[in-house]
Design a protein around this motif. Structure first.
Motif, mmCIF file in Angstrom:
data_model
loop_
_atom_site.group_PDB
_atom_site.id
_atom_site.type_symbol
_atom_site.label_atom_id
_atom_site.label_comp_id
_atom_site.label_asym_id
_atom_site.label_seq_id
_atom_site.Cartn_x
_atom_site.Cartn_y
_atom_site.Cartn_z
ATOM 1 N N ALA A 1 9.904 4.474 8.293
ATOM 2 C CA ALA A 1 9.534 4.535 9.705
ATOM 3 C C ALA A 1 9.348 5.983 10.136
ATOM 4 O O ALA A 1 10.001 6.879 9.599
ATOM 5 C CB ALA A 1 10.629 3.876 10.543
ATOM 6 N N PRO A 2 8.442 6.214 11.109
ATOM 7 C CA PRO A 2 8.187 7.584 11.568
ATOM 8 C C PRO A 2 9.473 8.230 12.057
ATOM 9 O O PRO A 2 10.306 7.569 12.678
ATOM 10 C CB PRO A 2 7.201 7.412 12.731
ATOM 11 N N GLY A 3 9.651 9.511 11.748
ATOM 12 C CA GLY A 3 10.831 10.224 12.224
ATOM 13 C C GLY A 3 11.991 10.178 11.249
ATOM 14 O O GLY A 3 13.001 10.823 11.458
ATOM 15 N N PHE A 4 11.872 9.382 10.164
ATOM 16 C CA PHE A 4 12.948 9.339 9.186
ATOM 17 C C PHE A 4 12.494 9.934 7.869
ATOM 18 O O PHE A 4 11.310 9.913 7.542
ATOM 19 C CB PHE A 4 13.419 7.894 8.961
ATOM 20 N N THR A 5 13.453 10.475 7.124
ATOM 21 C CA THR A 5 13.126 11.024 5.811
ATOM 22 C C THR A 5 13.563 10.040 4.734
ATOM 23 O O THR A 5 14.319 9.098 5.011
ATOM 24 C CB THR A 5 13.859 12.357 5.565
ATOM 25 N N LEU A 6 13.108 10.317 3.517
ATOM 26 C CA LEU A 6 13.502 9.478 2.386
ATOM 27 C C LEU A 6 15.021 9.495 2.211
ATOM 28 O O LEU A 6 15.638 8.462 1.963
ATOM 29 C CB LEU A 6 12.800 9.988 1.116
ATOM 30 N N ARG B 1 -4.617 12.567 -7.179
ATOM 31 C CA ARG B 1 -5.188 11.947 -5.984
ATOM 32 C C ARG B 1 -4.157 11.075 -5.278
ATOM 33 O O ARG B 1 -3.382 10.385 -5.932
ATOM 34 C CB ARG B 1 -6.413 11.118 -6.357
ATOM 35 N N PRO B 2 -4.126 11.124 -3.940
ATOM 36 C CA PRO B 2 -3.150 10.293 -3.235
ATOM 37 C C PRO B 2 -3.452 8.813 -3.449
ATOM 38 O O PRO B 2 -4.594 8.434 -3.727
ATOM 39 C CB PRO B 2 -3.327 10.690 -1.777
ATOM 40 N N LEU B 3 -2.426 7.990 -3.313
ATOM 41 C CA LEU B 3 -2.617 6.548 -3.437
ATOM 42 C C LEU B 3 -3.556 6.075 -2.322
ATOM 43 O O LEU B 3 -3.621 6.696 -1.259
ATOM 44 C CB LEU B 3 -1.267 5.837 -3.303
ATOM 45 N N PRO B 4 -4.297 4.993 -2.557
ATOM 46 C CA PRO B 4 -5.318 4.578 -1.588
ATOM 47 C C PRO B 4 -4.747 3.852 -0.371
ATOM 48 O O PRO B 4 -5.243 2.802 0.019
ATOM 49 C CB PRO B 4 -6.216 3.659 -2.413
ATOM 50 N N TYR B 5 -3.676 4.395 0.196
ATOM 51 C CA TYR B 5 -3.132 3.819 1.417
ATOM 52 C C TYR B 5 -2.977 4.943 2.434
ATOM 53 O O TYR B 5 -2.743 6.082 2.045
ATOM 54 C CB TYR B 5 -1.761 3.189 1.166
ATOM 55 N N PRO B 6 -3.050 4.638 3.729
ATOM 56 C CA PRO B 6 -2.823 5.686 4.727
ATOM 57 C C PRO B 6 -1.403 6.236 4.607
ATOM 58 O O PRO B 6 -0.482 5.469 4.312
ATOM 59 C CB PRO B 6 -3.015 4.965 6.065
ATOM 60 N N GLU B 7 -1.254 7.529 4.810
ATOM 61 C CA GLU B 7 0.052 8.206 4.716
ATOM 62 C C GLU B 7 0.854 7.709 3.516
ATOM 63 O O GLU B 7 1.977 7.213 3.655
ATOM 64 C CB GLU B 7 0.863 7.994 5.995
ATOM 65 N N PRO B 8 0.295 7.857 2.323
ATOM 66 C CA PRO B 8 0.944 7.265 1.143
ATOM 67 C C PRO B 8 2.302 7.875 0.848
ATOM 68 O O PRO B 8 3.130 7.259 0.183
ATOM 69 C CB PRO B 8 -0.038 7.572 0.008
ATOM 70 N N GLU B 9 2.560 9.089 1.355
ATOM 71 C CA GLU B 9 3.847 9.720 1.038
ATOM 72 C C GLU B 9 5.000 9.001 1.721
ATOM 73 O O GLU B 9 6.154 9.196 1.351
ATOM 74 C CB GLU B 9 3.817 11.210 1.407
ATOM 75 N N ARG B 10 4.694 8.143 2.701
ATOM 76 C CA ARG B 10 5.771 7.411 3.370
ATOM 77 C C ARG B 10 6.086 6.082 2.689
ATOM 78 O O ARG B 10 7.014 5.386 3.083
ATOM 79 C CB ARG B 10 5.395 7.160 4.834
ATOM 80 N N THR C 1 15.332 2.429 9.206
ATOM 81 C CA THR C 1 14.558 3.530 8.629
ATOM 82 C C THR C 1 13.312 3.020 7.900
ATOM 83 O O THR C 1 12.396 3.777 7.656
ATOM 84 C CB THR C 1 15.412 4.335 7.632
ATOM 85 N N LEU C 2 13.317 1.741 7.555
ATOM 86 C CA LEU C 2 12.138 1.175 6.896
ATOM 87 C C LEU C 2 11.414 0.285 7.899
ATOM 88 O O LEU C 2 12.049 -0.496 8.609
ATOM 89 C CB LEU C 2 12.541 0.359 5.666
ATOM 90 N N GLU C 3 10.081 0.423 7.927
ATOM 91 C CA GLU C 3 9.321 -0.350 8.913
ATOM 92 C C GLU C 3 9.287 -1.839 8.592
ATOM 93 O O GLU C 3 8.953 -2.646 9.430
ATOM 94 C CB GLU C 3 7.889 0.178 8.995
ATOM 95 N N GLY C 4 9.608 -2.180 7.382
ATOM 96 C CA GLY C 4 9.542 -3.582 6.985
ATOM 97 C C GLY C 4 9.366 -3.623 5.489
ATOM 98 O O GLY C 4 8.426 -3.005 4.961
ATOM 99 N N VAL C 5 10.279 -4.290 4.780
ATOM 100 C CA VAL C 5 10.179 -4.346 3.332
ATOM 101 C C VAL C 5 9.235 -5.486 2.960
ATOM 102 O O VAL C 5 9.501 -6.650 3.259
ATOM 103 C CB VAL C 5 11.572 -4.558 2.697
ATOM 104 N N ALA C 6 8.122 -5.130 2.347
ATOM 105 C CA ALA C 6 7.151 -6.129 1.920
ATOM 106 C C ALA C 6 7.535 -6.630 0.550
ATOM 107 O O ALA C 6 7.969 -5.857 -0.299
ATOM 108 C CB ALA C 6 5.762 -5.506 1.870
ATOM 109 N N ALA C 7 7.409 -7.927 0.323
ATOM 110 C CA ALA C 7 7.674 -8.473 -1.001
ATOM 111 C C ALA C 7 6.489 -9.313 -1.419
ATOM 112 O O ALA C 7 5.783 -9.862 -0.569
ATOM 113 C CB ALA C 7 8.951 -9.304 -0.986
ATOM 114 N N TRP C 8 6.248 -9.356 -2.707
ATOM 115 C CA TRP C 8 5.162 -10.194 -3.191
ATOM 116 C C TRP C 8 5.464 -10.666 -4.601
ATOM 117 O O TRP C 8 6.371 -10.173 -5.259
ATOM 118 C CB TRP C 8 3.818 -9.467 -3.126
#
Lengths: 885, 102
Positions: free
Chosen positions: A303-308, A121-130, A162-169
């Motif tokens: 970010a949209p348009g970029f690959t891993l 099952r995909p992770l419970p986030y929108p567009e988890p593959e990104r 290429t990254l929309e924003g690195v979240a840290a916690w």
């Protein structure tokens, strides 16, 4: 040219004739065959012959038309009714077959539900593959993933496109105050940066999440988890705008996350409260710590348009330029982006896939046994089939009939299997170790039901294939004349069953070998000396509130708390440390070190693990003191800094010398401070039994007090009996400072050994099922062959064979099948071994002893199973069997 | 009213003049073998044609295998006529529609 074409056209007509019921067959043949032959004789040109061949193809639609008429006339429902009737008449057979399939399908469906929840099952986030997890890694550490440091996270956010924003916690603990005494509680909470909710992209259930200005302004606002909102605030729909009370403040609640929301890497509902956190203001003024205090959890959205690949390339460049600007802290450090799902699931995926393969084999075995049962049944029904053929039933019709029966069996088996899976879905996660992510989401839902239905259909086809074609092949006159089945078809059936049983045995050997390997691997894991005595040890996790105990309050508190614990009845010893060995809760960190008089290594070099023990810790753990002294009451801030090192650290840093009396720099407190080594203690397994002890140093708690502490309490009896007393002791000292959690050392170690235990348990369960099924299979074949050969065996006895000869004869027939099957199984186990390599510990996947034991267990069981029919055969009364016709 | 397949009408037409056997009908109608036989079976099932196997001695005399001959039944004749009439009506109304359309 006409010759081969004529032959081909005869073939086509024969095929068409095969399709129609026997009653229509002759007429169809006559209408086509003779005329075609006649015309082929007349035609001289190849072209004409070709067009005749094309015409002969018309026999197929003709036959299909007749067949269609037949089917719609007699209706499937008639066959269905017949199939139901023929099964209902044999309740014992149906029960045996359906139960066999039910076990196979049930086990598969239950395990599938686990795999579906954890892996598929995909992770419970929108567009988890990104989504990616972001780590730092040091080249010379062999790519071991480390947590990122705040200063580096800030730089990544500054430069990355290429990254929309690195979240840290950062997950910590917060004390919530209630109105009364009882509802004060410790809850796990997370400090989250501005990109956290944006990257995960989950909308709050109520209210909103943090705005950027609330984060930079360190506003006193918080977001609740669904669980906390439900439990503590009674699911108050007007909660937004109300306050939550902490020790010295009241914070406004601005939102509630939905139930499905989870902080990556934690269990659902584990983090109950979110607070805003601004890395810039927290670490901006501490540039050194900001870059090499590597402790954050981080994730980002590509970010949209970029690959891993593009993101990885960009982050490599950014990391290289940071390392150039800050060689002291970042030399040799890179960034690693791992798809979030891979980072969360890790090795679990492979282990679960292996288990799914194993349980798939069990289903195949179940099918094989049902096939075998159906074949036995077919030989008892050859007269019925012959009569039906004589009355005009086509081969197709009989095949359809027999398939319907196996499908019905599979349907009943599948329904029962789902009921079993229903139980399995409840039970499996409870047996599962804490380390398996997302396992609590295991449910029996539509996906599992669809899987079970597909598995049942596959089982129906698989189990019915051989019986349907074997059973419908009748030799009309022969069968009708003879009393039972014909000799030749029976022999063919027996050979087929032997083949199937041989394959079953091969599969069972593979599973037994797998189970043996997992069990021995698990035993090796348990046999690893952790470096301390884990029996009768209680672990009390404490997290002191920073507001109340920061600034020097922690050490006096723990000194008093430990003294009171030691005074409790049933307590032998007590002590505490910031991190415990074998603790899957990773609270450790490594710092650069170098010997006194040497320069600091570039980029930090290999780090040393640092832990802060209190007085009495080594004693309570029974970690042996090898040299020098333990932590002492005198070790406080007023005295020179001292260290106790572990054996590995002492050996590696001062090979061949005594470590006691040596001096060491550690880049930790007061940058590059120097420490005197005063003692050496034994090694412990910090990261579980599978990883070797690593260099560690212990700084006395009195010289570097920490708010969180893991207290270990050695007891005379069951450690959990002391738990309530310890809770009361804590509340008596400070009613607003409850104990965070209490568990036994055994439970704590389960975090590391649990996966091995789970895999070994399931593998053994499946192997036992396989063994049982294979044994039933071979028993069935041998017993049936004895009953078929009664006359022959009777004749042998009459002609002077001794009963031991007969026993040997029957046992030998079973033994031959089993031996060949076991050999094939061993070969299969060796071939499958490379998949096991990474999940096994301390044992080779081709371990000869395990493989031979597996084969031996199977052969022994098989011989036992064959002994029953063999004994029966040896006791035959020749006069009776010969007279019986 | 049952729906008529092209093949069925042409097979019926070909046997109205007398009798025929499968390959004969293929020859006269030019239909592929894959549609002639199913059509014959369908027609026979609904009683529009009937079939009989010819006398073996006749076949022997002519040095060929015995054939299964199909012939039209009275109801088959009726059905064919009404089908042809329907077709004529359809053709006429189509022609009229074409003329009116200009």
């Amino acid at each position: 040219m006409a010759g081969p074409l004529a032959k081909l056209s005869r073939r086509i007509v024969a095929l068409a004739a095969f399709l129609v019921p026997a009653a229509d067959r002759e007429r169809l043949k006559q209408e086509w065959e003779a005329e075609l032959a006649h015309r082929f004789r007349q035609e001289r040109t190849t072209l004409a012959a070709w067009s005749l061949l094309r015409r002969s193809l018309g026999a197929i639609p003709h036959a299909l038309f007749i067949l269609k008429e037949q089917w719609s006339r007699e209706m499937i429902s008639q066959d269905l009714r017949y199939a139901v009737r023929s099964l209902v008449n044999r309740p014992l057979f149906v029960t045996a077959a359906a139960l066999t399939l039910a076990i196979g399908i049930g086990a598969n469906a239950a395990l599938f539900s686990v795999i579906d929840a954890v892996v598929l099952r995909p992770l419970p986030y929108p567009e988890p593959e990104r989504l990616v997890s972001v780590f730092e890694s040091q080249d010379d550490k062999g790519g071991r993933r480390d947590s990122p440091a705040p200063g580096n996270v800030l730089d990544w956010n500054r430069y990355s496109k290429t990254l929309e924003g690195v979240a840290a916690w950062w997950v910590q603990s917060t004390t919530l105050l209630g109105d009364g005494f009882d509802d004060t509680e410790e809850v796990p909470s997370a400090l989250v940066t501005v990109h956290f909710f944006a990257a995960l992209a989950v909308e709050p259930l109520l209210g909103r999440t943090f705005t950027p200005s609330e984060i930079t302004g360190q506003a006193k606002v918080s977001v609740l988890s669904y669980e906390l909102w439900q439990r503590r605030f009674g699911a108050d729909p007007d909660i937004v705008g109300k306050d939550v009370r902490f020790k010295n403040a009241s914070w406004q609640i601005i939102g509630v996350m939905p139930q499905s929301f989870r902080t990556p890497g934690t269990l659902r509902g584990e983090v109950q409260l979110f607070k805003p956190w601004d890395l810039e203001s927290a670490y901006g003024e501490r540039p050194n710590q900001a870059r090499d205090w590597r402790f954050l959890r981080a994730a980002a959205r590509i970010a949209p348009g970029f690959t891993l690949t593009e993101a990885r390339a960009e982050m490599d460049t950014i990391a290289a330029s940071i390392a150039e600007d800050h060689p002291k802290t970042n030399h040799g450090w890179g960034v690693e982006l791992v798809p979030l799902k891979d980072a969360l699931i890790g090795n679990t995926k492979l282990a679960l896939t292996i288990l799914l393969g194993a349980v798939g084999l069990v289903l195949l075995l179940a099918c094989a046994n049902v096939t075998s049962l159906l074949l036995v049944r077919a030989s008892g029904r050859s007269r019925e089939m012959a009569v039906r053929t004589a009355l005009g039933a086509s081969r197709m019709r009989l095949v359809r009939q027999l398939f319907l029966e196996s499908f019905l069996l599979a349907g009943v088996g599948g329904a029962l299997g789902l009921a079993l899976a229903r139980i399995g879905v409840e039970v499996l996660p409870r047996f599962a170790p804490a380390g398996i992510p997302r396992i609590e989401e295991t449910v029996l839902d539509t996906r599992v039901i669809v899987f079970a239905v597909l598995a049942s259909a596959a089982a129906g086809i698989l189990a019915g294939l051989a019986p349907a074609f074997q059973g419908s092949a009748t030799m009309l006159s022969e069968t009708l004349k003879s009393a039972g089945g014909t000799v030749s078809t029976d022999r063919r059936r027996h050979r087929l069953r032997s083949l199937i049983v041989g394959a079953e045995i091969a599969a069972a050997v593979i599973l037994l070998a797998g189970s043996g390997l997992f069990l021995r691997s698990f035993a090796r894991v348990l046999a690893v000396d952790p470096g301390f005595d884990p029996d009768n040890l209680l672990v009390v996790r404490m997290r002191l509130d920073g507001e109340a105990y920061g600034g020097g309050g922690a050490h006096p508190y723990y000194t008093r708390f430990l003294e009171e614990i030691r005074a409790l009845p049933g307590v032998v010893a007590a002590g505490g440390a910031t991190g415990l060995p074998m603790d899957a809760l990773d609270t450790d960190f490594d710092r650069p070190f170098w010997r006194a008089g040497e320069p600091r290594p570039e980029g930090g070099g290999a780090g040393v693990q640092i832990r802060m023990p209190t007085m009495g810790y080594f004693d309570a753990m029974r970690i042996p003191l090898l040299e020098g002294r333990e932590v002492d009451i005198r070790d406080d801030r007023s005295r020179p800094r001292v260290l106790i090192v572990n054996e590995t650290m002492a050996r590696r840093t001062w090979p061949g010398e005594s470590a006691v009396g040596k001096r060491l720099h550690i880049d930790y407190q007061d940058y590059e401070a120097i420490y005197d080594v005063v003692g050496v203690v034994g090694d412990t397994r910090s990261y579980g039994p599978k990883s070797a002890p690593k260099p560690s140093v212990y700084i006395p708690h009195g010289q570097n007090a920490y708010l969180p502490l893991n207290i270990v309490v050695r007891t005379t009896g069951d450690p959990l009996l002391v738990a309530p007393l310890i809770r009361q002791t804590a509340l008596a000292i400070d009613p607003a400072q409850p104990v965070h959690s209490i568990l036994t050392m055994e439970e704590l170690m389960g975090g590391y050994t649990g996966q091995d235990r789970f895999a070994a348990f399931l593998m053994t369960l499946f192997a036992a099922m396989a063994l049982l099924l294979a044994t039933i299979g071979i028993y069935g074949v041998v017993a049936h062959s004895v009953s078929q050969r009664q006359r022959e065996l009777g004749l042998r006895l009459a002609l002077g064979a001794r009963s031991t000869d007969i026993t040997r004869l029957v046992l030998g027939s079973g033994f031959r099948i089993a031996a060949i099957g076991a050999l094939v199984g061993l070969a299969g186990a060796v071939m499958a071994s490379r998949y096991l390599e990474t999940v096994l510990f301390g044992i080779s996947p081709t371990d000869p002893l395990t493989l031979i034991t597996a084969a031996a267990i199977l052969m022994g069981t098989v011989l036992l199973a064959c002994y029953l029919p063999a004994r029966k055969a040896a006791r035959l009364d020749p006069t009776l069997t010969l007279r019986y016709e | 009213m049952r729906r008529w397949g092209q093949a069925q009408i042409r097979v019926l037409e070909s046997v109205i003049g007398g009798t025929g056997y499968g390959f004969d009908i293929m020859d006269t109608t030019g239909l592929p073998s894959g549609s002639v036989y199913p059509a014959l079976s369908k027609l026979e099932k609904s009683g529009l044609v009937r079939s009989r196997w010819e006398n073996a001695s006749v076949a022997r005399r002519e040095k060929r295998p015995p054939r299964r001959y199909y012939e039209i039944t009275p109801s088959g004749r009726e059905a064919l006529f009404s089908a042809l009439a329907d077709a004529r009506d359809l053709a006429r109304s189509l022609a009229k529609a074409v003329k009116e359309a200009g």
